[in-house]
Design a protein around this motif. Sequence first.
Motif, PDB file in Angstrom:
ATOM      1  N   ASP A  13      -4.535   1.503  -7.741  1.00 12.93           N
ATOM      2  CA  ASP A  13      -5.466   0.698  -8.520  1.00 12.93           C
ATOM      3  C   ASP A  13      -5.521  -0.690  -7.900  1.00 12.93           C
ATOM      4  N   PRO A  14      -6.622  -1.415  -8.108  1.00  9.83           N
ATOM      5  CA  PRO A  14      -6.769  -2.729  -7.459  1.00  9.83           C
ATOM      6  C   PRO A  14      -5.633  -3.708  -7.746  1.00  9.83           C
ATOM      7  N   ASP A  15      -5.116  -3.727  -8.982  1.00  8.95           N
ATOM      8  CA  ASP A  15      -4.032  -4.658  -9.299  1.00  8.95           C
ATOM      9  C   ASP A  15      -2.746  -4.289  -8.573  1.00  8.95           C
ATOM     10  N   VAL A  16      -2.501  -2.994  -8.430  1.00  5.00           N
ATOM     11  CA  VAL A  16      -1.301  -2.534  -7.721  1.00  5.00           C
ATOM     12  C   VAL A  16      -1.446  -2.818  -6.223  1.00  5.00           C
ATOM     13  N   ALA A  17      -2.621  -2.558  -5.681  1.00  4.35           N
ATOM     14  CA  ALA A  17      -2.861  -2.832  -4.261  1.00  4.35           C
ATOM     15  C   ALA A  17      -2.686  -4.323  -3.973  1.00  4.35           C
ATOM     16  N   ALA A  18      -3.143  -5.175  -4.906  1.00  2.84           N
ATOM     17  CA  ALA A  18      -2.985  -6.619  -4.727  1.00  2.84           C
ATOM     18  C   ALA A  18      -1.507  -7.012  -4.742  1.00  2.84           C
ATOM     19  N   ALA A  19      -0.716  -6.381  -5.633  1.00  2.00           N
ATOM     20  CA  ALA A  19       0.722  -6.672  -5.688  1.00  2.00           C
ATOM     21  C   ALA A  19       1.399  -6.248  -4.391  1.00  2.00           C
ATOM     22  N   VAL A  20       1.026  -5.096  -3.874  1.00  2.00           N
ATOM     23  CA  VAL A  20       1.583  -4.620  -2.602  1.00  2.00           C
ATOM     24  C   VAL A  20       1.222  -5.594  -1.490  1.00  2.00           C
ATOM     25  N   GLU A  21      -0.024  -6.011  -1.442  1.00  2.00           N
ATOM     26  CA  GLU A  21      -0.478  -6.928  -0.396  1.00  2.00           C
ATOM     27  C   GLU A  21       0.228  -8.278  -0.487  1.00  2.00           C
ATOM     28  N   ARG A  22       0.409  -8.787  -1.714  1.00  2.00           N
ATOM     29  CA  ARG A  22       1.121 -10.066  -1.898  1.00  2.00           C
ATOM     30  C   ARG A  22       2.560  -9.975  -1.397  1.00  2.00           C
ATOM     31  N   LEU A  23       3.255  -8.909  -1.808  1.00  2.00           N
ATOM     32  CA  LEU A  23       4.644  -8.744  -1.395  1.00  2.00           C
ATOM     33  C   LEU A  23       4.739  -8.554   0.119  1.00  2.00           C
ATOM     34  N   ARG A  24       3.833  -7.763   0.658  1.00  2.88           N
ATOM     35  CA  ARG A  24       3.818  -7.518   2.096  1.00  2.88           C
ATOM     36  C   ARG A  24       3.628  -8.820   2.862  1.00  2.88           C
ATOM     37  N   ARG A  25       2.683  -9.622   2.402  1.00  5.63           N
ATOM     38  CA  ARG A  25       2.386 -10.891   3.076  1.00  5.63           C
ATOM     39  C   ARG A  25       3.535 -11.898   2.896  1.00  5.63           C
ATOM     40  N   ASP A  26       4.051 -12.015   1.654  1.00  5.59           N
ATOM     41  CA  ASP A  26       5.108 -12.998   1.377  1.00  5.59           C
ATOM     42  C   ASP A  26       6.416 -12.671   2.085  1.00  5.59           C
ATOM     43  N   GLU A  27       6.738 -11.389   2.179  1.00  5.82           N
ATOM     44  CA  GLU A  27       8.018 -10.981   2.758  1.00  5.82           C
ATOM     45  C   GLU A  27       7.911 -10.581   4.231  1.00  5.82           C
ATOM     46  N   GLY A  28       6.691 -10.484   4.733  1.00  5.81           N
ATOM     47  CA  GLY A  28       6.506 -10.086   6.131  1.00  5.81           C
ATOM     48  C   GLY A  28       6.945  -8.661   6.388  1.00  5.81           C
ATOM     49  N   ILE A  29       6.658  -7.765   5.433  1.00  3.78           N
ATOM     50  CA  ILE A  29       7.059  -6.357   5.557  1.00  3.78           C
ATOM     51  C   ILE A  29       5.808  -5.480   5.597  1.00  3.78           C
ATOM     52  N   GLY A  30       6.014  -4.232   5.930  1.00  6.03           N
ATOM     53  CA  GLY A  30       4.905  -3.286   5.980  1.00  6.03           C
ATOM     54  C   GLY A  30       4.550  -2.754   4.603  1.00  6.03           C
ATOM     55  N   PRO A  31       3.417  -2.078   4.519  1.00  8.22           N
ATOM     56  CA  PRO A  31       2.976  -1.554   3.224  1.00  8.22           C
ATOM     57  C   PRO A  31       3.953  -0.546   2.624  1.00  8.22           C
ATOM     58  N   SER A  32       4.553   0.307   3.429  1.00  5.21           N
ATOM     59  CA  SER A  32       5.488   1.297   2.889  1.00  5.21           C
ATOM     60  C   SER A  32       6.699   0.630   2.252  1.00  5.21           C
ATOM     61  N   GLU A  33       7.241  -0.380   2.926  1.00  6.46           N
ATOM     62  CA  GLU A  33       8.391  -1.094   2.376  1.00  6.46           C
ATOM     63  C   GLU A  33       8.010  -1.825   1.097  1.00  6.46           C
ATOM     64  N   ALA A  34       6.830  -2.415   1.062  1.00  2.42           N
ATOM     65  CA  ALA A  34       6.366  -3.123  -0.134  1.00  2.42           C
ATOM     66  C   ALA A  34       6.236  -2.162  -1.307  1.00  2.42           C
ATOM     67  N   VAL A  35       5.644  -0.996  -1.072  1.00  2.19           N
ATOM     68  CA  VAL A  35       5.501   0.001  -2.139  1.00  2.19           C
ATOM     69  C   VAL A  35       6.878   0.447  -2.611  1.00  2.19           C
ATOM     70  N   ASN A  36       7.789   0.712  -1.684  1.00  2.00           N
ATOM     71  CA  ASN A  36       9.146   1.127  -2.054  1.00  2.00           C
ATOM     72  C   ASN A  36       9.844   0.073  -2.912  1.00  2.00           C
ATOM     73  N   ARG A  37       9.730  -1.193  -2.547  1.00  2.00           N
ATOM     74  CA  ARG A  37      10.377  -2.246  -3.331  1.00  2.00           C
ATOM     75  C   ARG A  37       9.787  -2.334  -4.736  1.00  2.00           C
ATOM     76  N   LEU A  38       8.469  -2.254  -4.825  1.00  2.00           N
ATOM     77  CA  LEU A  38       7.837  -2.341  -6.142  1.00  2.00           C
ATOM     78  C   LEU A  38       8.195  -1.147  -7.019  1.00  2.00           C
ATOM     79  N   VAL A  39       8.247   0.038  -6.427  1.00  2.00           N
ATOM     80  CA  VAL A  39       8.630   1.228  -7.193  1.00  2.00           C
ATOM     81  C   VAL A  39      10.076   1.101  -7.671  1.00  2.00           C
ATOM     82  N   ARG A  40      10.962   0.621  -6.798  1.00  2.00           N
ATOM     83  CA  ARG A  40      12.364   0.447  -7.205  1.00  2.00           C
ATOM     84  C   ARG A  40      12.488  -0.547  -8.349  1.00  2.00           C
ATOM     85  N   ARG A  41      11.734  -1.643  -8.291  1.00  2.00           N
ATOM     86  CA  ARG A  41      11.751  -2.614  -9.394  1.00  2.00           C
ATOM     87  C   ARG A  41      11.308  -1.953 -10.695  1.00  2.00           C
TER      88      ARG A  41
END
Length: 82
Positions: A13-41
């Motif tokens: 969903d757009p809000d989830v994609a935005a959260a992934v993109e924010r985390l990816r950009r802020d942490e300098g990580i790839g999309p898979s790692e960002a999704v994994n971190r958000l799912v773990r949270r």
Amino acid sequence: MYRRIMRTTLTLDPDVAAAVERLRRDEGIGPSEAVNRLVRRGLLVAGEGARPAYRPVPLDLGIRVDVTNIGEVLDLLDQDDT
């Protein structure tokens, strides 16, 4: 350590994609790692029971209605206040 990798396609969903993109950009990580971190949270929050069960708070409104006869209650609600 054996690491199992599962490849799949996700539709976010757009809000989830935005959260992934924010985390990816802020942490300098790839999309898979960002999704994994958000799912773990999310899993941590769900496991902790982050929100207590909703409990309604009764308030005395000063209104007394006998609800043993639902027909009378419905008639009362249908009356005009004029």
